[in-house]
Write a protein that holds these residues in place. Structure first.
Motif, mmCIF file in Angstrom:
data_model
loop_
_atom_site.group_PDB
_atom_site.id
_atom_site.type_symbol
_atom_site.label_atom_id
_atom_site.label_comp_id
_atom_site.label_asym_id
_atom_site.label_seq_id
_atom_site.Cartn_x
_atom_site.Cartn_y
_atom_site.Cartn_z
ATOM 1 N N VAL A 62 -29.200 -29.746 -9.791
ATOM 2 C CA VAL A 62 -29.203 -29.120 -11.034
ATOM 3 C C VAL A 62 -28.069 -28.346 -11.048
ATOM 4 C CG1 VAL A 62 -30.500 -27.437 -12.301
ATOM 5 C CG2 VAL A 62 -31.748 -28.755 -10.552
ATOM 6 N N VAL A 63 -27.154 -28.778 -12.007
ATOM 7 C CA VAL A 63 -25.735 -28.181 -12.281
ATOM 8 C C VAL A 63 -26.087 -26.942 -13.587
ATOM 9 C CG1 VAL A 63 -23.730 -28.562 -13.299
ATOM 10 C CG2 VAL A 63 -24.747 -30.408 -11.673
ATOM 11 N N VAL A 64 -25.531 -26.123 -13.147
ATOM 12 C CA VAL A 64 -25.627 -24.722 -14.092
ATOM 13 C C VAL A 64 -24.169 -24.410 -14.451
ATOM 14 C CG1 VAL A 64 -26.508 -22.331 -14.260
ATOM 15 C CG2 VAL A 64 -27.896 -23.891 -12.942
ATOM 16 N N VAL A 65 -23.957 -24.650 -15.928
ATOM 17 C CA VAL A 65 -22.767 -24.510 -16.576
ATOM 18 C C VAL A 65 -23.085 -23.114 -17.335
ATOM 19 C CG1 VAL A 65 -20.897 -25.188 -17.679
ATOM 20 C CG2 VAL A 65 -21.783 -26.776 -16.485
ATOM 21 N N HIS A 103 -29.677 -15.471 -17.588
ATOM 22 C CA HIS A 103 -31.188 -15.849 -17.066
ATOM 23 C C HIS A 103 -31.224 -17.171 -16.581
ATOM 24 C CE1 HIS A 103 -32.201 -11.511 -17.738
ATOM 25 N NE2 HIS A 103 -31.498 -11.747 -18.965
ATOM 26 N N ALA A 104 -30.267 -17.728 -15.749
ATOM 27 C CA ALA A 104 -30.332 -19.321 -15.684
ATOM 28 C C ALA A 104 -31.560 -19.634 -14.801
ATOM 29 C CB ALA A 104 -29.226 -19.617 -14.890
ATOM 30 N N VAL A 108 -33.791 -23.137 -14.326
ATOM 31 C CA VAL A 108 -33.764 -23.741 -12.954
ATOM 32 C C VAL A 108 -34.937 -23.800 -12.119
ATOM 33 C CG1 VAL A 108 -32.478 -23.751 -10.871
ATOM 34 C CG2 VAL A 108 -31.322 -23.566 -12.907
ATOM 35 N N MET A 109 -35.896 -22.751 -11.983
ATOM 36 C CA MET A 109 -36.942 -22.526 -11.315
ATOM 37 C C MET A 109 -37.663 -23.987 -11.312
ATOM 38 S SD MET A 109 -36.407 -20.259 -8.883
ATOM 39 C CE MET A 109 -38.226 -19.862 -8.567
ATOM 40 N N ALA A 131 -26.438 -11.518 -3.997
ATOM 41 C CA ALA A 131 -27.519 -10.944 -4.419
ATOM 42 C C ALA A 131 -27.712 -10.682 -6.069
ATOM 43 C CB ALA A 131 -28.060 -9.680 -3.660
ATOM 44 N N ASN A 132 -26.497 -10.685 -6.470
ATOM 45 C CA ASN A 132 -26.425 -10.531 -8.145
ATOM 46 C C ASN A 132 -26.640 -11.694 -8.681
ATOM 47 O OD1 ASN A 132 -23.576 -8.369 -7.715
ATOM 48 N ND2 ASN A 132 -25.715 -7.756 -7.748
ATOM 49 N N ASP A 133 -26.781 -12.839 -8.157
ATOM 50 C CA ASP A 133 -27.130 -14.101 -8.856
ATOM 51 C C ASP A 133 -28.545 -14.679 -8.065
ATOM 52 O OD1 ASP A 133 -27.233 -16.635 -9.634
ATOM 53 O OD2 ASP A 133 -25.184 -17.357 -9.114
#
Length: 334
Positions: A62-65, A103-104, A108-109, A131-133
């Protein structure tokens, strides 16, 4: 490949399920979920690395851009590839704009493979605090790359301050061949005690720092790190024994030359591996790496990293609020 433009997370989940059904057996046997956090200019580079790694570790990638978090309107675009150009597994490339990018996890979840480990890899500047991500908090293993930071040595020390069991760094992965060769040198030392060690490498090289930390944690001595700007990466490791014996391992292009008094020089392979092979190595183990923790702690002068709690608690951080707080008073007023 399926392309979804200006879509929703629910539509992405439905499209992935439909593509899996059409692919049949190709989509079975996922060993893990790999979340890749990357900026747009480096997406292809990350995809190429995962294509190599997924050949050994079938996974759902899962790529998050994240882009333009200050945009007024949130938007989600996605590409879904199953058993295609990105290897035998499944891939979902998501591009998030506006507040959605902060709020990716909401996208993703639902895409995580049930009952398998989750690994998050940041391909780019490592986060200051994982922890910030939330994408790091939810992961069983977290892979950063201090070499991508503007100050790699400072980034490495920050990794120690922020460490939790399950963290690792690709700078550590890159010295695996060096550690293998150095450990192999002890096969013929007949138990002689190492009294001093020297690492030669650039002062900004995190691999040199971790090699020195590894030697310190394993041998209980303070290695000398001899800085040089003559070479782009770690050049040499020297070990000296109590009986006067000296062992020197020097990089020569894609080979290492092992020198020892009274013996003929030996040439050993020391090939610089592609990023995908480095990533594949880290995906082989999904338990905390205690040896890395000890080496990292030795670099930063912090002990007991491996005894810290393994789970992190998410700490919300809104970069737009921070930018507003950092703005001088009165700036931006009409």
């Amino acid at each position: 490949m399926i392309g979804l433009w200006d879509t929703t997370g629910n539509e992405v989940v439905k499209a992935l399920a439909a593509e899996r059904r059409s692919a049949g057996g190709v989509a079975s046997g996922m060993a893990l979920t790999l979340i890749v956090v990357v900026d747009e200019p480096r997406v292809r580079e990350a995809e190429a690395a995962v294509t190599i790694a997924s050949a050994a570790h079938p996974c759902r990638m899962v790529v998050v851009v994240r882009s333009d978090v200050e945009r007024d309107r949130s938007r989600l675009d996605a590409e879904i590839v199953v058993g295609g150009r990105l290897g035998p597994g499944e891939a979902v490339v998501t591009r998030m704009y506006g507040r959605l990018a902060l709020h990716a996890e909401s996208v993703v979840m639902p895409l995580l493979v049930p009952d398998v480990p989750v690994v998050t890899w940041w391909h780019g500047e490592p986060p200051s605090e994982i922890a910030n991500d939330f994408l790091g908090v939810v992961a069983d293993r977290r892979i950063t790359d201090s070499a991508q930071a503007s100050d790699p040595i400072a980034a490495l020390r920050q990794r120690a301050r922020d460490y939790a069991p399950g963290d690792t760094d690709l700078a550590w992965t890159r010295i695996t061949p060096w550690r293998t060769l150095v450990a192999g040198a002890f096969d013929t030392t007949e138990g002689n005690l190492v009294t001093s060690a020297t690492v030669v490498g650039p002062r900004t090289d995190p691999t040199s720092a971790l090699m020195a930390g590894w030697l310190k944690s394993r041998l209980g001595l303070e290695p000398e790190w001899r800085h040089t700007d003559e070479f782009p990466r770690m050049r040499e490791v020297t070990l000296r024994c109590a009986n006067g014996d000296e062992m020197v391992l020097t990089r020569e292009d894609s080979m290492a030359v092992f020198r020892r008094a009274g013996q003929a020089d030996r040439q050993l392979p020391l090939v610089r591996r592609p990023l995908g092979d480095e990533l594949a190595e880290e995906l082989r183990r999904l338990d905390p790496d205690q040896i890395y923790a000890e080496a990292l702690g030795a670099v930063a002068g912090i002990s007991g990293l491996d005894t810290r709690p393994q789970q992190r608690v998410h700490i919300w951080k809104d970069p737009t609020h921070q930018q507003a707080a950092a703005q001088p008073a009165g700036q931006g007023a009409a």
